[in-house]
Design a protein around this motif. Structure first.
Motif, PDB file in Angstrom:
ATOM      1  N   ILE A 189      57.250 -15.035 -69.225  1.00 53.59           N
ATOM      2  CA  ILE A 189      56.168 -14.806 -70.188  1.00 53.59           C
ATOM      3  C   ILE A 189      56.317 -13.432 -70.835  1.00 53.59           C
ATOM      4  CG2 ILE A 189      54.533 -16.378 -69.089  1.00 53.59           C
ATOM      5  CD1 ILE A 189      53.212 -13.940 -67.769  1.00 53.59           C
ATOM      6  N   ALA A 190      57.556 -12.907 -70.810  1.00 49.12           N
ATOM      7  CA  ALA A 190      57.859 -11.598 -71.408  1.00 49.12           C
ATOM      8  C   ALA A 190      56.987 -10.504 -70.816  1.00 49.12           C
ATOM      9  CB  ALA A 190      57.691 -11.652 -72.926  1.00 49.12           C
ATOM     10  N   GLY A 191      56.741 -10.596 -69.524  1.00 46.72           N
ATOM     11  CA  GLY A 191      55.923  -9.605 -68.848  1.00 46.72           C
ATOM     12  C   GLY A 191      56.745  -8.505 -68.204  1.00 46.72           C
ATOM     13  N   ARG A 192      56.190  -7.299 -68.204  1.00 42.65           N
ATOM     14  CA  ARG A 192      56.826  -6.168 -67.514  1.00 42.65           C
ATOM     15  C   ARG A 192      56.322  -6.037 -66.091  1.00 42.65           C
ATOM     16  NH1 ARG A 192      55.253  -1.239 -71.305  1.00 42.65           N
ATOM     17  NH2 ARG A 192      53.215  -2.229 -71.000  1.00 42.65           N
ATOM     18  N   ASP A 193      55.183  -6.656 -65.822  1.00 42.35           N
ATOM     19  CA  ASP A 193      54.500  -6.454 -64.548  1.00 42.35           C
ATOM     20  C   ASP A 193      55.369  -6.846 -63.351  1.00 42.35           C
ATOM     21  OD1 ASP A 193      52.592  -6.016 -66.412  1.00 42.35           O
ATOM     22  OD2 ASP A 193      51.288  -7.673 -65.829  1.00 42.35           O
ATOM     23  N   GLY A 194      56.114  -7.961 -63.478  1.00 44.08           N
ATOM     24  CA  GLY A 194      56.911  -8.426 -62.355  1.00 44.08           C
ATOM     25  C   GLY A 194      57.960  -7.418 -61.931  1.00 44.08           C
ATOM     26  N   ILE A 195      58.553  -6.723 -62.902  1.00 45.00           N
ATOM     27  CA  ILE A 195      59.554  -5.696 -62.591  1.00 45.00           C
ATOM     28  C   ILE A 195      58.905  -4.548 -61.832  1.00 45.00           C
ATOM     29  CG2 ILE A 195      61.082  -3.967 -63.618  1.00 45.00           C
ATOM     30  CD1 ILE A 195      61.539  -5.960 -65.929  1.00 45.00           C
ATOM     31  N   ILE A 196      57.751  -4.106 -62.322  1.00 46.41           N
ATOM     32  CA  ILE A 196      57.047  -3.006 -61.669  1.00 46.41           C
ATOM     33  C   ILE A 196      56.607  -3.411 -60.264  1.00 46.41           C
ATOM     34  CG2 ILE A 196      54.993  -1.550 -61.754  1.00 46.41           C
ATOM     35  CD1 ILE A 196      57.153  -0.811 -63.757  1.00 46.41           C
ATOM     36  N   ARG A 197      56.107  -4.638 -60.116  1.00 46.69           N
ATOM     37  CA  ARG A 197      55.668  -5.091 -58.796  1.00 46.69           C
ATOM     38  C   ARG A 197      56.831  -5.103 -57.812  1.00 46.69           C
ATOM     39  NH1 ARG A 197      52.675 -10.287 -61.415  1.00 46.69           N
ATOM     40  NH2 ARG A 197      51.043  -9.152 -62.540  1.00 46.69           N
TER      41      ARG A 197
ATOM     42  N   ILE B 195      61.483  -4.888 -73.368  1.00 42.30           N
ATOM     43  CA  ILE B 195      60.156  -5.486 -73.551  1.00 42.30           C
ATOM     44  C   ILE B 195      59.203  -4.484 -74.171  1.00 42.30           C
ATOM     45  CG2 ILE B 195      58.162  -6.453 -72.351  1.00 42.30           C
ATOM     46  CD1 ILE B 195      60.135  -7.604 -70.282  1.00 42.30           C
ATOM     47  N   SER B 196      59.218  -3.260 -73.665  1.00 44.58           N
ATOM     48  CA  SER B 196      58.337  -2.214 -74.192  1.00 44.58           C
ATOM     49  C   SER B 196      58.659  -1.935 -75.656  1.00 44.58           C
ATOM     50  CB  SER B 196      58.486  -0.928 -73.364  1.00 44.58           C
ATOM     51  OG  SER B 196      58.105  -1.146 -72.025  1.00 44.58           O
ATOM     52  N   ASN B 197      59.957  -1.904 -75.987  1.00 43.30           N
ATOM     53  CA  ASN B 197      60.370  -1.624 -77.360  1.00 43.30           C
ATOM     54  C   ASN B 197      59.907  -2.733 -78.310  1.00 43.30           C
ATOM     55  OD1 ASN B 197      62.068  -0.013 -79.319  1.00 43.30           O
ATOM     56  ND2 ASN B 197      63.101  -1.993 -79.464  1.00 43.30           N
ATOM     57  N   ASP B 198      60.108  -3.998 -77.904  1.00 40.56           N
ATOM     58  CA  ASP B 198      59.708  -5.119 -78.762  1.00 40.56           C
ATOM     59  C   ASP B 198      58.197  -5.192 -78.933  1.00 40.56           C
ATOM     60  OD1 ASP B 198      62.283  -5.870 -79.202  1.00 40.56           O
ATOM     61  OD2 ASP B 198      62.284  -7.562 -77.805  1.00 40.56           O
ATOM     62  N   ARG B 199      57.478  -4.894 -77.874  1.00 44.05           N
ATOM     63  CA  ARG B 199      56.024  -5.073 -77.917  1.00 44.05           C
ATOM     64  C   ARG B 199      55.283  -3.883 -78.506  1.00 44.05           C
ATOM     65  NH1 ARG B 199      54.323  -7.166 -72.019  1.00 44.05           N
ATOM     66  NH2 ARG B 199      52.280  -6.682 -72.896  1.00 44.05           N
ATOM     67  N   PHE B 200      55.896  -2.679 -78.448  1.00 40.38           N
ATOM     68  CA  PHE B 200      55.133  -1.490 -78.851  1.00 40.38           C
ATOM     69  C   PHE B 200      55.858  -0.609 -79.863  1.00 40.38           C
ATOM     70  CE2 PHE B 200      53.867  -2.607 -74.499  1.00 40.38           C
ATOM     71  CZ  PHE B 200      52.516  -2.823 -74.688  1.00 40.38           C
ATOM     72  N   LYS B 201      57.010  -1.091 -80.410  1.00 42.94           N
ATOM     73  CA  LYS B 201      57.755  -0.235 -81.335  1.00 42.94           C
ATOM     74  C   LYS B 201      56.988   0.034 -82.621  1.00 42.94           C
ATOM     75  CE  LYS B 201      60.423  -4.186 -83.117  1.00 42.94           C
ATOM     76  NZ  LYS B 201      61.792  -4.760 -83.234  1.00 42.94           N
ATOM     77  N   GLN B 202      56.075  -0.870 -82.981  1.00 46.94           N
ATOM     78  CA  GLN B 202      55.298  -0.677 -84.203  1.00 46.94           C
ATOM     79  C   GLN B 202      53.958   0.009 -83.949  1.00 46.94           C
ATOM     80  OE1 GLN B 202      55.033  -4.596 -85.953  1.00 46.94           O
ATOM     81  NE2 GLN B 202      57.148  -4.552 -86.689  1.00 46.94           N
ATOM     82  N   SER B 203      53.734   0.385 -82.701  1.00 43.71           N
ATOM     83  CA  SER B 203      52.487   1.082 -82.382  1.00 43.71           C
ATOM     84  C   SER B 203      52.496   2.474 -82.999  1.00 43.71           C
ATOM     85  CB  SER B 203      52.338   1.195 -80.856  1.00 43.71           C
ATOM     86  OG  SER B 203      51.263   2.048 -80.521  1.00 43.71           O
ATOM     87  N   GLU B 204      51.377   2.884 -83.506  1.00 40.19           N
ATOM     88  CA  GLU B 204      51.297   4.190 -84.161  1.00 40.19           C
ATOM     89  C   GLU B 204      51.472   5.342 -83.175  1.00 40.19           C
ATOM     90  OE1 GLU B 204      46.416   4.653 -84.083  1.00 40.19           O
ATOM     91  OE2 GLU B 204      47.432   4.127 -85.950  1.00 40.19           O
ATOM     92  N   ARG B 205      51.235   5.080 -81.898  1.00 42.73           N
ATOM     93  CA  ARG B 205      51.384   6.143 -80.894  1.00 42.73           C
ATOM     94  C   ARG B 205      52.730   6.097 -80.178  1.00 42.73           C
ATOM     95  NH1 ARG B 205      45.997   4.744 -80.877  1.00 42.73           N
ATOM     96  NH2 ARG B 205      44.556   6.490 -81.109  1.00 42.73           N
TER      97      ARG B 205
END
Length: 421
Positions: free
Chosen positions: A198-206, A248-258
C-alpha cells in the motif's frame, strides 16, 4: 505544554536506565521521548504548521500522559525484569513454533511480492497510496482473496516481531546456524513487505524498531566477528529499507511546500500535538460505542479509509496520534481513561511476578509479552490491533505457544546450554 512530555519521559527513562541500564523497556520510553522532542522541533522551526495551539492545553497533555502511562507501565515493569538467561525454551519447542512462524511469514511475503509487482504498474508510490486511500485497490482480507491459505498468510505480519525474537534467540543466544534460522531471518521482513503493498513507510520503520528492541535484549550475546554473514544480510536489508523509505517519501512529499525533511520530522513528532486535537474534538463522545473495543465479543465495527467523512473534523484524522489518540477517536476521552484503567489492571495480573527474577520464563509467557510490547511499541504511531481477526490470531499464537511448550524436553535444552558454554 510539549515540554511536559519531554520532562515526563526523560524522568521515566532516567529511572529505568539508572537501575537496569538501556534495556528493552528503556528503548520503548526513549522512542516516545524522541517523538516528543521532534514535536518540540516542529513548534520551534515550523511554528506556522500547527494551526490550533489553543487546543494543546494542560488538560489534554496531562490526559495523554496518564493514558500512555496506564497502557505502558505493566509492559515496562515486566520488561525490566527480563533476563535472557531466564528464558528457558527447549529446542524441540523452538523448532516447532519456529516453523509455524516461518510458514505463515513466507506465505505472506510471497503474496506481498505478487501484489507489489502488480501495483508498480500503477506508477509511483504517491499514485499507489492515493488509490489505496480511495479504496480502489483490491486489498480485501487474505481469506477472501486466497481461501483457507489466506488465514495462514494473514498471520505473517502479526508474527514479524516474534520472528525477530526467535531469530535473535536461536542465532545469537543458542548459537544455532541452520535452515530454520535463515528462514526466520527472512521472516523478520514480513511486515515491511506487507506494508509496501500500500506504498506505506510504516512497515519499514516497524521492522527497524523490532530489530532495535531485540538488540537491546540480546546485545551482550551478539558478536559481530562470529556472525558476519547474518550481520551483512541485515545491513543489506537496512540499505534497501533506506532506499525504499526515501523513494516513498520523495514521491509522496516532493511537492510539499515544506519539503521532505519536514515530512520526516513530522512523521516522528506530530503525534504529540494531534492527540490534543483529538482530545478537544472527541472529548465527550468518540465515533464508536465502548463495546467496539472488544471486537472478540461484539464483532468488528466499520473503519473507513477516510475518517474525516465520518467525523467531519476540521483537521485530517488519518494521521498519527499515538495509541491514546486512536482510542479517543473511537470511544472518547472518558471511556478511554476507563478502558486504560481496565487494561492496566489486566496486564498487571497477566505479568504478575512474585519475585523480581523468576527463574524460568517459558515460550507462552515471552510470546504474550512480545505481542503486548508490540502494541505499545507501534502505538507510538497509532493503534493497529483493533480488528477481531488480528486479536484472534494473537490469541491463537499464545495458545499455540502454550501447547508446544509441553512438547519440548527441558533436558535437551539444558544439554544444549551446556554445549553452548
Amino acid at each position: 505544554m510539549i515540554l511536559i512530555y519531554i520532562f515526563f519521559f526523560s524522568i521515566w527513562l532516567r529511572s529505568i536506565y539508572v537501575k537496569y541500564g538501556f534495556n528493552i523497556s528503556a528503548f520503548l520510553i526513549s522512542l516516545y521521548l524522541i517523538g516528543s522532542m521532534l514535536c518540540g522541533a516542529i513548534m520551534v522551526f515550523y511554528p506556522d504548521y500547527i494551526k490550533h495551539y489553543d487546543r494543546i492545553t494542560l488538560a489534554s497533555v496531562s490526559t495523554h500522559i496518564a493514558i500512555l502511562f496506564l497502557l505502558m507501565y505493566p509492559i515496562i515493569r515486566y520488561g525490566n525484569s527480563i533476563k535472557v538467561e531466564n528464558i528457558h525454551i527447549s529446542l524441540p519447542t523452538l523448532r516447532l513454533f519456529g516453523w509455524f512462524v516461518v510458514i505463515c511469514s513466507i506465505s505472506s511475503i510471497i503474496a506481498s511480492l505478487f501484489d507489489i509487482l502488480k501495483l508498480f504498474a500503477l506508477g509511483n508510490f504517491q499514485v499507489i497510496r492515493n488509490n489505496y486511500l480511495a479504496g480502489n485497490l483490491d486489498m480485501g482480507s487474505p481469506a477472501k482473496r486466497y481461501g483457507i491459505i489466506g488465514y495462514v498468510i494473514a498471520m505473517g505480519p502479526l508474527l514479524s516481531f516474534t520472528a525477530t525474537f526467535l531469530f535473535f534467540y536461536l542465532k545469537f543466544y543458542l548459537k544455532q546456524s541452520n535452515l530454520l534460522v535463515m528462514l526466520l531471518l527472512v521472516s523478520t521482513f514480513t511486515m515491511a513487505m506487507n506494508n509496501l503493498t500500500i506504498a506505506g513507510r510504516d512497515g519499514i520503520i516497524r521492522t527497524i524498531l523490532f530489530y532495535i528492541a531485540n538488540y537491546t535484549l540480546f546485545k551482550k550475546y551478539i558478536s559481530l566477528k562470529n556472525n558476519r554473514l547474518y550481520i551483512y544480510l541485515i545491513a543489506i536489508f537496512a540499505l534497501i529499507s533506506v532506499i525504499f523509505f526515501s523513494a516513498i517519501s520523495n514521491d509522496r512529499f516532493k511537492q510539499s511546500e515544506r519539503g521532505i525533511f519536514f515530512s520526516l520530522i513530522r512523521y516522528g513528532g506530530e503525534q504529540f500535538y494531534l492527540y490534543s486535537y483529538n482530545h478537544q474534538r472527541f472529548h465527550d463522545k468518540g465515533m464508536e460505542s465502548f463495546e467496539t473495543m472488544l471486537p472478540l465479543i461484539y464483532g468488528d465495527s466499520y473503519i473507513a479509509h477516510d475518517l474525516n467523512t465520518r467525523a467531519k473534523a476540521d483537521f485530517y484524522l488519518n494521521t498519527f496520534a499515538t495509541i491514546a489518540g486512536s482510542f479517543v477517536q473511537r470511544i472518547g476521552v472518558i471511556n478511554t481513561v476507563l478502558f486504560s484503567c481496565a487494561v492496566f489492571i489486566s496486564l498487571l495480573l497477566i505479568f504478575y511476578r512474585k519475585y523480581k527474577y523468576t527463574p524460568h520464563i517459558g515460550l507462552a509467557k515471552i510470546i504474550t509479552f512480545l505481542l503486548f510490547y508490540e502494541i505499545v511499541l507501534l502505538g507510538f504511531f497509532y493503534y493497529i490491533h483493533y480488528s477481531s481477526y488480528v486479536q484472534k490470531y494473537m490469541l491463537i499464537s499464545i495458545i499455540l505457544a502454550y501447547l508446544v511448550t509441553h512438547y519440548g524436553s527441558r533436558k535437551k535444552f539444558s544439554t544444549l546450554l551446556n554445549q553452548r558454554h
